[in-house]
Design an enzyme around this catalytic site. Structure first.
Site, PDB file in Angstrom:
ATOM      1  N   GLY A   1       5.403  -0.910   6.901  1.00 18.41           N
ATOM      2  CA  GLY A   1       3.683  -0.193   6.078  1.00 18.41           C
ATOM      3  C   GLY A   1       2.482  -0.845   6.596  1.00 18.41           C
ATOM      4  N   SER A   2       1.730  -0.180   5.732  1.00 20.72           N
ATOM      5  CA  SER A   2       0.142   0.077   5.481  1.00 20.72           C
ATOM      6  C   SER A   2       0.089  -1.691   6.238  1.00 20.72           C
ATOM      7  CB  SER A   2      -0.199   1.113   4.611  1.00 20.72           C
ATOM      8  OG  SER A   2      -1.620   0.071   4.791  1.00 20.72           O
ATOM      9  N   CYS A   3      -1.042  -1.347   7.159  1.00 18.73           N
ATOM     10  CA  CYS A   3      -1.489  -3.397   7.031  1.00 18.73           C
ATOM     11  C   CYS A   3      -2.185  -3.802   4.830  1.00 18.73           C
ATOM     12  CB  CYS A   3      -2.747  -3.067   7.781  1.00 18.73           C
ATOM     13  SG  CYS A   3      -2.102  -2.404   9.480  1.00 18.73           S
ATOM     14  N   SER A   4      -2.772  -2.075   4.531  1.00 15.12           N
ATOM     15  CA  SER A   4      -3.436  -2.231   2.954  1.00 15.12           C
ATOM     16  C   SER A   4      -2.259  -3.453   2.362  1.00 15.12           C
ATOM     17  CB  SER A   4      -3.792  -0.850   2.860  1.00 15.12           C
ATOM     18  OG  SER A   4      -4.749  -0.348   3.486  1.00 15.12           O
TER      19      SER A   4
ATOM     20  N   TRP B   1       0.912  -1.580  -0.001  1.00 17.06           N
ATOM     21  CA  TRP B   1      -0.362  -0.033   0.010  1.00 17.06           C
ATOM     22  C   TRP B   1       1.264   0.951   0.012  1.00 17.06           C
ATOM     23  CZ3 TRP B   1      -3.643   1.812  -1.594  1.00 17.06           C
ATOM     24  CH2 TRP B   1      -4.326   3.499  -0.805  1.00 17.06           C
TER      25      TRP B   1
END
Length: 579
Positions: free
Chosen positions: A71-74, A37
């Site tokens: 970084g992002s969980c997305s 993400w």
């Protein structure tokens, strides 16, 4: 079989197989973790993180070899999109296990019958892939190739067969959900949870008290199909569930000129989650809500900055849940007993000593968090040296968001500040290494991150940040060619509006937007004529260039207001940064 090109590995390796299958392709290798993400375009498979060594490379059809995600969980959502649209890697070879990227593959396989193999090579062998031209992945086996004609084949089955893993203790209620007693949505959710429990080698599942869903962010049609399918299967959340910022302002996107091709699916995705019983909070800072958990509460939160804040500052317990696993847990109320849910897994394994100066301003915290995340990698750090600094909750929010951008760790400790770090021996493992941060290091980070647009509210602006901004803007006039836009949660906006702060900022010329966050804003809400962006968020300063295609400069809140008034991106470092 022909010898591989270059000086890479010879023969075959046996790896840990996370997702079975067969694939071959040219190797794209990096020794830097990659956040999908904000780092990879979900429609094309091109790396868009301008700070990453692979920037500009297409991952489509390649065997991607990276240490892990970050970084992002997305990232799981981006992985799902790429698998479904055919622009993803042919296989994923990791140095160490990564649950966010692997979860995206689990969902693709369980719900849509599409998959790619995922294996873990380990730290000793992984660097050799940098010198390897082609690789074949077959089950738990890696083979070097000089080209596609050298493939052996013999694809393997999935790493985790359907049904209950034998090493996980399940309750009768768990087995009933797995057998379909709670409906098809809960059954599929439980299968995905158990695959992740096997990934983490969890001995059992636990009850959780609340969930925060990051998967409501629109990354493409795959994520929408996921949510609508579970909704259509009768899915209903079993625990209190809040929703992260989404990709559009759900109430106002039409008036804002957002194209229907973006606005309609993004809004439909939010609608699907609300239909399953989630609350339309639409904030990336759920710790600002009245429902924020307390110390020791077992929760399931996604959104990287929220996870880090919950674990570190609130003392709640959550893993860094990948998108889609968050909903699966919300649909069942059950989560793997692993990660930061377990007391012993919350200890620091690296000590980071930082300098302290009395003239530090608030800009030091995102810089420290950004640098500490780079040092920590996937390790939980304890920060030493800020005992007398007295950081505010907004300072800790900024530190955590920046830390979660460059680190894959789920939490940090700050000695004498965060609740579990009452003493060094209370949180630090014996014989943990020490890393010392200098003011020069922070000066380098300042230069790394840094107008006609001032971006505030990533993560979402808090009530106290609104107060500080209003004080800085009072009696001043915004430059007519500069836009200042603040994103925040609905609950926060209602509070500050009732106090007259929104009206005061609107007189200055600022604009407030709810439901979305800067990592989700696109044109036309993001002004198309923007050339340079300024922000006080190290998180957005990192992701912004790839997401919006413009240079992003970093500064303190005071510097951002100054830039909004003058139209000049001074970007001058504070006095404590070495000249």
């Amino acid at each position: 079989m022909a010898e591989p090109a270059g000086d890479g590995f010879q023969g075959e390796w046996t790896c840990r197989c996370l997702v079975g299958g067969h694939a071959l392709g040219p190797v794209i290798h990096s020794d830097t973790p990659l956040s999908f993400w904000g780092g990879v375009d979900s429609f094309t498979g091109t790396v868009i993180d301008r700070h990453h060594p692979l920037s500009g490379r297409s991952l489509a059809g390649a065997v991607l070899a990276i240490p892990s995600g970050r970084g992002s969980c997305s990232g799981s959502g981006v992985m799902l999109e790429l698998i479904l649209n055919g622009h993803g890697p042919a296989a994923l070879v990791l140095e160490r296990p990564d649950d966010i990227l692997t979860l995206g593959v689990f969902v693709a396989e369980e719900m849509f019958g599409r998959s790619i193999p995922v294996v873990v090579a380990g730290p000793d062998r992984f660097p050799l892939l940098a010198q390897t031209a082609w690789v074949e992945v077959a089950g738990d086996t890696l083979r070097p190739l000089s080209g596609p004609d050298d493939a052996v084949g013999a694809p393997a089955g999935t790493a985790v067969p359907p049904g209950a893993p034998p090493d996980i203790a399940l309750t009768e209620a768990d087995r009933a959900l797995l057998d379909g007693a709670g409906g098809r949505a809960a059954q599929v959710a439980m299968r995905i949870i158990l695959r992740m429990a096997t990934f983490h080698r969890a001995p059992a599942l636990i009850d959780v008290r609340q969930a925060h869903i990051d998967g409501c962010l629109y990354t493409g049609p795959g994520g929408l199909r996921f949510a609508q399918q579970l909704r259509d299967w009768g899915g209903q959340v079993r625990i209190p569930t809040s929703l992260n910022a989404i990709s559009v302002d759900r109430r106002n996107w039409r008036d804002q000129g957002v194209d229907a091709t973006v606005g309609e699916p993004a809004s439909a995705l939010a609608d699907a989650y609300v239909a399953m019983g989630a609350q339309p909070t639409f904030t990336c800072a759920p710790y600002q809500l009245e429902s924020a958990p307390g110390r020791g509460d077992q929760i399931v939160w996604a959104e990287s900055n929220a996870v880090v804040y919950a674990n570190s500052v609130l003392g709640a317990r959550t893993m860094k849940y990948p998108d889609y696993l968050d909903l699966c847990v919300a649909l069942t109320g059950r989560a793997p007993l692993s990660g930061c849910h377990v007391e012993g897994n919350r200890r620091a394994t690296v000590r980071i000593d930082v300098p302290f100066r009395a003239d530090f301003d608030e800009s030091v915290y995102p810089l420290l968090g950004y640098h500490a995340g780079m040092v920590a990698g996937d390790r939980i750090p304890v920060i030493v040296g800020l005992e007398k600094a007295g950081p505010t909750t907004d300072d800790l929010k900024a530190f955590g968001a920046a830390f979660a951008t460059t680190s894959s760790a789920p939490m940090f400790h700050i000695l004498g500040v965060t609740p579990e770090a009452t003493a060094l021996d209370a949180v630090l493992e014996d014989a943990a290494p020490t890393h010392t941060v200098s003011l020069a290091d922070l000066g380098e980070r300042w230069a790394d991150l840094g107008i006609d647009l001032v971006s505030l509210g990533n993560p979402h602006f808090s009530e106290t940040e609104f107060e500080r901004l209003a004080a800085l803007c009072r009696g001043r006039t915004k430059h007519p060619d500069v836009q200042l836009v603040i994103t925040c949660g609905r609950a926060t906006q209602e509070k500050v509006a009732a106090r007259g702060i929104i009206a005061e900022l609107e007189r200055f010329g600022a604009r407030t937007v709810t439901d979305v966050c800067w990592c989700t804003i696109s044109e036309p809400l993001f002004p198309a004529a923007t050339r340079v962006v300024m922000t006080n968020s190290a998180k957005y300063a990192h992701y912004g260039p790839g997401l919006c295609g413009r240079p992003v400069r970093f500064g303190s809140l005071k510097e951002c207001v100054e830039a909004a008034c003058t139209g000049q991106a001074g970007g001058r470092p504070p006095a404590w940064v070495p000249g």
